[in-house]
Design an enzyme around this catalytic site. Structure first.
Site, PDB file in Angstrom:
ATOM      1  N   SER A  28       0.795  -1.232   0.000  1.00 40.05           N
ATOM      2  CA  SER A  28       0.000   0.000   0.000  1.00 40.05           C
ATOM      3  C   SER A  28       0.827   1.281   0.000  1.00 40.05           C
ATOM      4  O   SER A  28       0.324   2.334  -0.369  1.00 40.05           O
ATOM      5  CB  SER A  28      -0.971   0.014   1.177  1.00 40.05           C
ATOM      6  OG  SER A  28      -0.281   0.234   2.385  1.00 40.05           O
ATOM      7  N   LYS A  84       0.455   4.457   6.680  1.00 41.53           N
ATOM      8  CA  LYS A  84      -0.157   5.310   5.650  1.00 41.53           C
ATOM      9  C   LYS A  84       0.407   6.725   5.772  1.00 41.53           C
ATOM     10  O   LYS A  84       1.054   7.078   6.749  1.00 41.53           O
ATOM     11  CB  LYS A  84      -1.684   5.386   5.811  1.00 41.53           C
ATOM     12  CG  LYS A  84      -2.400   4.050   5.843  1.00 41.53           C
ATOM     13  CD  LYS A  84      -2.377   3.330   4.525  1.00 41.53           C
ATOM     14  CE  LYS A  84      -3.081   1.978   4.661  1.00 41.53           C
ATOM     15  NZ  LYS A  84      -2.730   1.054   3.617  1.00 41.53           N
TER      16      LYS A  84
END
EC number: 3.4.21.89
Length: 191
Positions: A36, A77
């Site tokens: 990700s 993230k």
């Protein structure tokens, strides 16, 4: 000779205690799992996460954080929006408080995208569990997205994260050593 040996043993013991304290209360290692954040952070790489500094210095847009996604999983993230920000995406372009923002960490993924867009179009009020009447990020909440938007499970899927979910801010990548890097903010990202 005995006195010198004792001094060495005490010095080594003190060093281990200091390392333990630093490791337990200031910086902790984390292994990247998944794609990700690719290519900024790749699967299997190891980073040091500052678990205290972000509390005193605060989080800024562009910081990379580790947070508790649920009881079993931690995610890594990038912070896109902080409390008080009005955030929206229009066809892969980020606007914060009405101003267009550069996202240089997306350059690689934009060049290699599979579809028309990697982020798409959305506003804060469109996110899961968000207030449908407001595009402003509330106090104590953050909008986080993975750099590899086409595969990332992030705020678009689970909504804004709570401040108390945050473990810490990624300080540096230490493994593999040949890829050592200490700052992941946009002005220091080369993709």
């Amino acid at each position: 000779m005995k006195k010198e040996l004792l001094e060495w043993i005490i010095s080594i013991a003190v060093a281990f205690v200091i390392l333990f304290i630093v490791g337990k209360f200031i910086v902790t290692p984390y292994t990247i799992k998944g794609e990700s954040m690719d290519p900024t952070l790749k699967d299997g790489e190891r980073v040091a996460v500052n678990i205290i500094g972000y509390k005193t210095g605060g989080l800024e847009k562009g910081n990379v954080v580790v947070f508790h996604a649920n009881k079993n999983d931690d995610y890594v993230k990038r912070v896109i929006g902080v409390p008080g920000d009005k955030v929206e995406y229009k066809n892969d372009t980020l606007y914060v408080n009405g101003k267009k923002q550069d996202e240089p960490y997306l350059n690689y993924n934009l060049k290699h995208k599979q579809g028309d867009y990697i982020t798409g179009t959305f506003q804060v009020k469109d996110l899961p569990n968000a207030n449908p009447k407001s595009n402003v990020i509330p106090k104590g909440k953050y909008l986080v997205l993975g750099d590899n938007r086409e595969v990332s499970k992030d705020s678009r899927a689970f909504g804004l994260i709570d401040e108390d979910q945050i473990v810490g801010k990624v300080s540096f990548r230490f493994w593999p050593f040949s890829e050592f890097k200490h700052n992941f903010n946009p002005e220091n990202t080369k993709n």
